[in-house]
Design a protein around this motif. Structure first.
Motif, mmCIF file in Angstrom:
data_model
loop_
_atom_site.group_PDB
_atom_site.id
_atom_site.type_symbol
_atom_site.label_atom_id
_atom_site.label_comp_id
_atom_site.label_asym_id
_atom_site.label_seq_id
_atom_site.Cartn_x
_atom_site.Cartn_y
_atom_site.Cartn_z
ATOM 1 N N LEU A 29 0.862 -1.179 0.000
ATOM 2 C CA LEU A 29 0.000 0.000 0.000
ATOM 3 C C LEU A 29 0.898 1.229 0.000
ATOM 4 C CD1 LEU A 29 -2.903 1.138 0.177
ATOM 5 C CD2 LEU A 29 -2.629 1.152 2.668
ATOM 6 N N ARG A 30 0.793 2.034 -1.055
ATOM 7 C CA ARG A 30 1.628 3.223 -1.192
ATOM 8 C C ARG A 30 0.731 4.456 -1.270
ATOM 9 N NH1 ARG A 30 6.627 1.085 -2.310
ATOM 10 N NH2 ARG A 30 6.617 -0.977 -3.309
ATOM 11 N N LEU A 31 1.009 5.417 -0.393
ATOM 12 C CA LEU A 31 0.220 6.649 -0.328
ATOM 13 C C LEU A 31 1.072 7.814 -0.823
ATOM 14 C CD1 LEU A 31 -1.576 4.810 1.410
ATOM 15 C CD2 LEU A 31 -1.979 6.747 2.919
ATOM 16 N N LYS A 32 0.606 8.465 -1.902
ATOM 17 C CA LYS A 32 1.233 9.685 -2.395
ATOM 18 C C LYS A 32 0.469 10.870 -1.819
ATOM 19 C CE LYS A 32 2.843 7.641 -6.741
ATOM 20 N NZ LYS A 32 2.811 7.751 -8.229
ATOM 21 N N LEU A 33 1.191 11.746 -1.144
ATOM 22 C CA LEU A 33 0.549 12.824 -0.398
ATOM 23 C C LEU A 33 0.921 14.195 -0.942
ATOM 24 C CD1 LEU A 33 1.429 11.481 3.168
ATOM 25 C CD2 LEU A 33 -0.624 10.961 1.840
ATOM 26 N N ARG A 34 0.032 15.132 -0.697
ATOM 27 C CA ARG A 34 0.335 16.556 -0.883
ATOM 28 C C ARG A 34 -0.115 17.243 0.393
ATOM 29 N NH1 ARG A 34 -2.196 18.691 -5.954
ATOM 30 N NH2 ARG A 34 -4.035 19.028 -4.655
ATOM 31 N N VAL A 35 0.842 17.707 1.187
ATOM 32 C CA VAL A 35 0.534 18.230 2.504
ATOM 33 C C VAL A 35 1.065 19.652 2.654
ATOM 34 C CG1 VAL A 35 0.645 15.902 3.483
ATOM 35 C CG2 VAL A 35 2.659 17.371 3.571
ATOM 36 N N ARG A 36 0.469 20.349 3.642
ATOM 37 C CA ARG A 36 0.949 21.656 4.058
ATOM 38 C C ARG A 36 1.150 21.617 5.569
ATOM 39 N NH1 ARG A 36 -3.447 25.660 2.833
ATOM 40 N NH2 ARG A 36 -4.754 23.778 2.988
ATOM 41 N N LEU A 37 2.272 22.167 6.014
ATOM 42 C CA LEU A 37 2.550 22.251 7.441
ATOM 43 C C LEU A 37 2.132 23.628 7.954
ATOM 44 C CD1 LEU A 37 6.064 20.571 7.613
ATOM 45 C CD2 LEU A 37 3.805 19.496 7.736
ATOM 46 N N LYS A 38 1.399 23.656 9.043
ATOM 47 C CA LYS A 38 0.975 24.919 9.631
ATOM 48 C C LYS A 38 1.957 25.305 10.720
ATOM 49 C CE LYS A 38 -2.926 27.215 11.866
ATOM 50 N NZ LYS A 38 -4.284 27.039 12.453
ATOM 51 N N VAL A 39 2.831 26.274 10.384
ATOM 52 C CA VAL A 39 3.849 26.753 11.317
ATOM 53 C C VAL A 39 3.659 28.253 11.473
ATOM 54 C CG1 VAL A 39 6.305 26.832 11.831
ATOM 55 C CG2 VAL A 39 5.392 24.966 10.442
ATOM 56 N N TRP A 40 2.995 28.659 12.559
ATOM 57 C CA TRP A 40 2.624 30.058 12.740
ATOM 58 C C TRP A 40 1.845 30.531 11.512
ATOM 59 C CZ3 TRP A 40 7.993 31.807 14.980
ATOM 60 C CH2 TRP A 40 8.055 31.446 16.329
ATOM 61 N N TRP A 41 2.354 31.587 10.844
ATOM 62 C CA TRP A 41 1.653 32.110 9.675
ATOM 63 C C TRP A 41 2.074 31.400 8.386
ATOM 64 C CZ3 TRP A 41 5.680 34.378 12.239
ATOM 65 C CH2 TRP A 41 6.844 34.567 11.509
ATOM 66 N N ALA A 42 3.151 30.670 8.417
ATOM 67 C CA ALA A 42 3.673 30.010 7.217
ATOM 68 C C ALA A 42 3.025 28.643 7.016
ATOM 69 C CB ALA A 42 5.191 29.872 7.314
ATOM 70 N N LYS A 43 2.878 28.248 5.720
ATOM 71 C CA LYS A 43 2.310 26.943 5.376
ATOM 72 C C LYS A 43 3.110 26.336 4.216
ATOM 73 C CE LYS A 43 -2.400 28.045 6.875
ATOM 74 N NZ LYS A 43 -3.828 28.178 6.468
#
Length: 239
Positions: free
Chosen positions: A190-204
């Motif tokens: 099972l392989r998951l290809k992701l597109r994520v954003r990290l929420k770090v203060w105001w930056a993503k």
């Protein structure tokens, strides 16, 4: 003789001039006759100053970036997301001997976990690929969601259908399938290809990581199953 006895052998003739001093000439190597070109000297001096300035700027930038990364790590202590397959149920997995068509019915229960205390994770895209012996036989797009600090979420996926497995070595694929069928346990990836954003203060900041899970799924069909039970599997994460 009596007139010259009082001279004691001294010479009173004309004065003898002193020996001439040899002049010394200095030649600069490669100077073409010892001449000095002020323009070439100025050019070499300017080039040296510019090179030193560039080196100092680069070193300063590297030091500043290193300090920023260190401060960021000390504040946020980032950790990679966690992903587990809790359960997998396989009720059909038949490879046709005629045209190598795979008939399958696979249900998977998964858990996404965010281990960070100060970083949130937006899962904007999750593409789940089911593979058998490095041959993909189905793809499902899962729901999007957000994981807050120290949060987790359970997600399910169902792969049902049929797919022709193209292979350069059909005999090897068939041999591995027959071996798995005799044990009623199949090696499914099972392989998951992701597109994520990290929420770090105001930056993503955005990333495209992926999870990889090597599953050993027992077959359960018609009330008859394998002696083995599915074991909860931790998946590998790669940025």
């Amino acid at each position: 003789m009596s007139d010259q006895s009082h001279l004691n052998g001294a010479y009173y003739g004309p004065s003898i001039p002193p020996p001439a001093k040899k002049s010394r000439s200095y030649h600069r190597p490669g100077g073409g006759g010892g001449s000095c070109n002020p323009f070439s000297w100025c050019f070499s001096c300017i080039c040296g100053c510019v090179f030193n300035l560039i080196c100092q700027i680069l070193i300063t930038i590297l030091v500043i970036l290193g300090i920023i990364v260190l401060v960021f790590w000390l504040i946020f202590r980032p950790n990679a997301p966690k992903f587990h397959v809790n359960d997998a149920t396989l009720t059909q997995f038949t490879l046709s001997p005629d045209n190598n068509t795979l008939y399958y019915n696979l249900a998977v229960n998964m858990t996404f976990r965010n281990p960070n205390k100060r970083i949130g994770i937006y899962y904007d895209r999750i593409e789940a690929n089911a593979e058998y012996r490095d041959k993909r036989f189905d793809t499902e797009n899962l729901e999007r969601f957000y994981l807050g600090h120290k949060d987790e979420k359970d997600v399910s996926a169902v792969f049902v259908g049929q797919q022709v497995l193209a292979s350069n070595d059909i005999r090897d694929l068939r041999s591995k399938y027959d071996s798995d069928t005799s044990e009623r346990v199949y090696d499914i990836d099972l392989r998951l290809k992701l597109r994520v954003r990290l929420k770090v203060w105001w930056a993503k900041p955005k990333f495209k990581p992926h999870f990889e899970c090597d599953l050993k799924v027992p077959l359960t069909s018609g009330g008859v199953g394998s002696n083995r039970r599915f074991e909860r599997t931790k998946c590998d994460f790669d940025w």
